[in-house]
Design a protein around this motif. Structure first.
Motif, PDB file in Angstrom:
ATOM      1  N   ASP A 117       0.830  -1.209   0.000  1.00 28.04           N
ATOM      2  CA  ASP A 117       0.000   0.000   0.000  1.00 28.04           C
ATOM      3  C   ASP A 117       0.869   1.266   0.000  1.00 28.04           C
ATOM      4  N   HIS A 118       1.905   1.262  -0.856  1.00 25.62           N
ATOM      5  CA  HIS A 118       2.874   2.354  -0.891  1.00 25.62           C
ATOM      6  C   HIS A 118       2.311   3.650  -1.457  1.00 25.62           C
ATOM      7  N   ASP A 119       1.321   3.557  -2.338  1.00 20.65           N
ATOM      8  CA  ASP A 119       0.766   4.723  -3.035  1.00 20.65           C
ATOM      9  C   ASP A 119      -0.714   4.854  -2.698  1.00 20.65           C
ATOM     10  N   PRO A 120      -1.110   5.931  -2.006  1.00 22.91           N
ATOM     11  CA  PRO A 120      -2.523   6.073  -1.617  1.00 22.91           C
ATOM     12  C   PRO A 120      -3.493   6.029  -2.796  1.00 22.91           C
ATOM     13  N   ASP A 121      -3.126   6.626  -3.924  1.00 21.76           N
ATOM     14  CA  ASP A 121      -4.021   6.628  -5.085  1.00 21.76           C
ATOM     15  C   ASP A 121      -4.225   5.209  -5.621  1.00 21.76           C
ATOM     16  N   LEU A 122      -3.132   4.452  -5.751  1.00 20.85           N
ATOM     17  CA  LEU A 122      -3.237   3.081  -6.234  1.00 20.85           C
ATOM     18  C   LEU A 122      -3.992   2.218  -5.232  1.00 20.85           C
ATOM     19  N   THR A 123      -3.762   2.461  -3.948  1.00 21.22           N
ATOM     20  CA  THR A 123      -4.467   1.706  -2.913  1.00 21.22           C
ATOM     21  C   THR A 123      -5.973   1.906  -3.023  1.00 21.22           C
ATOM     22  N   ARG A 124      -6.397   3.141  -3.275  1.00 19.12           N
ATOM     23  CA  ARG A 124      -7.829   3.418  -3.419  1.00 19.12           C
ATOM     24  C   ARG A 124      -8.420   2.665  -4.604  1.00 19.12           C
ATOM     25  N   VAL A 125      -7.665   2.570  -5.686  1.00 23.09           N
ATOM     26  CA  VAL A 125      -8.156   1.878  -6.883  1.00 23.09           C
ATOM     27  C   VAL A 125      -8.278   0.379  -6.634  1.00 23.09           C
ATOM     28  N   LEU A 126      -7.306  -0.204  -5.932  1.00 22.45           N
ATOM     29  CA  LEU A 126      -7.249  -1.661  -5.766  1.00 22.45           C
ATOM     30  C   LEU A 126      -8.065  -2.178  -4.583  1.00 22.45           C
ATOM     31  N   ALA A 127      -8.305  -1.330  -3.594  1.00 18.93           N
ATOM     32  CA  ALA A 127      -8.994  -1.784  -2.386  1.00 18.93           C
ATOM     33  C   ALA A 127     -10.381  -2.325  -2.711  1.00 18.93           C
ATOM     34  N   CYS A 150     -11.276  -4.595  -4.813  1.00 21.81           N
ATOM     35  CA  CYS A 150     -11.583  -4.904  -6.212  1.00 21.81           C
ATOM     36  C   CYS A 150     -11.799  -6.402  -6.443  1.00 21.81           C
ATOM     37  N   GLY A 151     -11.328  -7.258  -5.535  1.00 19.11           N
ATOM     38  CA  GLY A 151     -11.574  -8.690  -5.663  1.00 19.11           C
ATOM     39  C   GLY A 151     -10.448  -9.478  -6.289  1.00 19.11           C
ATOM     40  N   TRP A 152      -9.665  -8.851  -7.163  1.00 16.68           N
ATOM     41  CA  TRP A 152      -8.575  -9.587  -7.827  1.00 16.68           C
ATOM     42  C   TRP A 152      -7.202  -9.188  -7.281  1.00 16.68           C
ATOM     43  N   ALA A 153      -7.172  -8.205  -6.386  1.00 17.07           N
ATOM     44  CA  ALA A 153      -5.910  -7.762  -5.791  1.00 17.07           C
ATOM     45  C   ALA A 153      -6.036  -7.749  -4.283  1.00 17.07           C
ATOM     46  N   ARG A 154      -4.950  -8.088  -3.601  1.00 15.16           N
ATOM     47  CA  ARG A 154      -4.872  -7.992  -2.147  1.00 15.16           C
ATOM     48  C   ARG A 154      -3.746  -7.015  -1.799  1.00 15.16           C
ATOM     49  N   LEU A 155      -3.933  -6.263  -0.732  1.00 13.78           N
ATOM     50  CA  LEU A 155      -2.963  -5.264  -0.307  1.00 13.78           C
ATOM     51  C   LEU A 155      -2.310  -5.680   1.005  1.00 13.78           C
TER      52      LEU A 155
END
Length: 412
Positions: A336-346, A348-353
């Motif tokens: 979860d290094h990038d807040p913007d990317l984290t918001r997109v992936l959180a 989503c079902g196919w990615a885990r953080l």
């Protein structure tokens, strides 16, 4: 694309996923492309470009381009020697920064050589757009002035802050230029160092036409790598650059007590870290320590259950590895290094953080994914990342370049 005018695609460094994007864009304009890669490229990329009917130029054309290319290579060698020398000495940070300014100058000269080559090859043929796919983070106006060609330039990150004398040297004027950045954070960094250059946010990665691996291809790839059913296989693709956090991956693997396969493909790698992972009795390491061909990267993704993206905190550049995961339909495990990317992936079902720079958090995420794997991403998931198709990207670049050259640089 305006009429039959060619899309000029320039790749001065040939790193990361840029050559693949270049090939996809060339295909999207049905061969009406001129690809300039003076440093050459790998066999697969060259074949992909040739299959589109695009022209590929790998040597400087014209006296100005040859002079600029020779100067770029000389500057690069001197900068590399300076960096090695300053690393071995205890010097003030201000002194250690000087050779890195030489790297910025070398990038500028190399990009200018590519632009001059494109201008010589095109002769009197007007381009539909001119795009530098991996541009340096400084000397934007100087590059355009030396190459004598207006252009768009993608800046992926600001790894070296330009010194004040370079910022003063890069005065506006000459051919129009516009910088495109893949994330808002990169845009802010570029604008802080080059306030007089127009900067816009635009995704770099595109949705290509390649078909992702199917189940049969995945079975074959796992057999080739010798991965038994039920054992977890992880893909770690790309060079181990300073912004990547590979030590956390190595430490997390040491906290796991079951068989794991780690498929590593990239260059450069860290021999000491590889040795630590290799010493773990439960980890089987598969290493391709060089710039892998596209078919080899595809095989790695096909064989893996997950792909890993581990970066240091506050790294905010666009991740080609995240888009690779969507393209190859492979679940993702990302820090979860990038807040913007984290918001997109959180969610989503196919990615885990997992928490960046936390080996225990990564080990827990790996165990959880082994017990219940994330689903594979689909076309809608790739679109949710904000990726345009290659055709849409080519049209956007042509439109932006046309408006830029018609209006001129508004900040000149």
């Amino acid at each position: 694309m305006s009429g039959r005018r060619p899309l000029v695609l320039i790749e001065p460094r040939g790193a990361g996923h840029s050559p693949r994007v270049l090939a996809d864009l060339a295909a999207a304009v049905s061969g009406r492309a001129l690809a300039v890669l003076l440093g050459g490229t790998d066999h697969d990329t060259a074949a992909a470009i040739a299959s589109t009917g695009a022209r590929l130029v790998v040597r400087p054309s014209g006296a100005p381009a040859r002079v600029l290319w020779a100067a770029a290579r000389t500057a690069d060698c001197l900068a590399a020697a300076g960096i090695r020398a300053t690393r071995a000495l205890r010097l003030p940070r201000r002194v250690r920064r000087v050779p890195h300014q030489g790297v910025l100058l070398a990038h500028c000269l190399a990009e200018a050589a590519h632009l001059a080559t494109a201008r010589a090859v095109l002769a009197d043929e007007p381009p539909g757009a001119v795009v530098v796919l991996t541009a340096g983070e400084a000397l934007h106006h100087t590059t355009a002035r030396l190459g004598r060609l207006p252009h768009l330039r993608f800046v992926h990150e600001v790894a070296t802050v330009p010194a004040r004398f370079l910022q003063r040297l890069d005065r506006p004027g000459g051919p129009a230029v516009r910088v495109l950045c893949p994330t808002e954070a990169v845009r802010a960094d570029v604008q802080a160092n080059a306030p007089r250059v127009p900067v816009r946010v635009r995704a770099f990665a595109v949705l290509g036409a390649a078909t992702p691996p199917d189940e049969r291809e995945r079975e074959v790839a796992r057999t080739v790598f010798g991965i038994p059913p039920g054992e977890q296989a992880l893909a770690l693709v790309g060079g181990w650059w300073p912004h990547k956090d590979i030590p956390t991956v190595a430490a997390a693997l040491g906290l796991i007590d079951r068989p794991v396969h780690l498929l590593v493909a990239g260059h450069p790698l860290d021999a000491a870290l590889l040795g630590k992972v290799r010493a773990l009795g439960h980890v089987r390491l598969h290493v391709l320590e060089r710039r892998a061909e596209e078919a080899e990267v595809r095989a790695v993704y096909a064989a893996a259950d997950l792909t890993l993206v581990s970066r240091r905190r506050r790294v905010a550049k666009e991740s080609g590895l995240v888009t690779d995961a969507a393209r190859h339909r492979i679940p993702l495990l990302a820090s979860d290094h990038d807040p913007d990317l984290t918001r997109v992936l959180a969610g989503c079902g196919w990615a885990r953080l997992f928490t960046a720079e936390d080996p225990a958090a990564l080990a827990h995420a790996l165990d959880t994914a082994h017990l219940k794997a994330p689903r594979r991403p689909g076309p809608a998931d790739a679109r949710a990342l904000g990726l345009p198709t290659a055709r849409e990207q080519a049209a956007h670049l042509a439109d932006t370049w046309t408006r830029l050259t018609a209006e001129g640089d508004p900040k000149r």
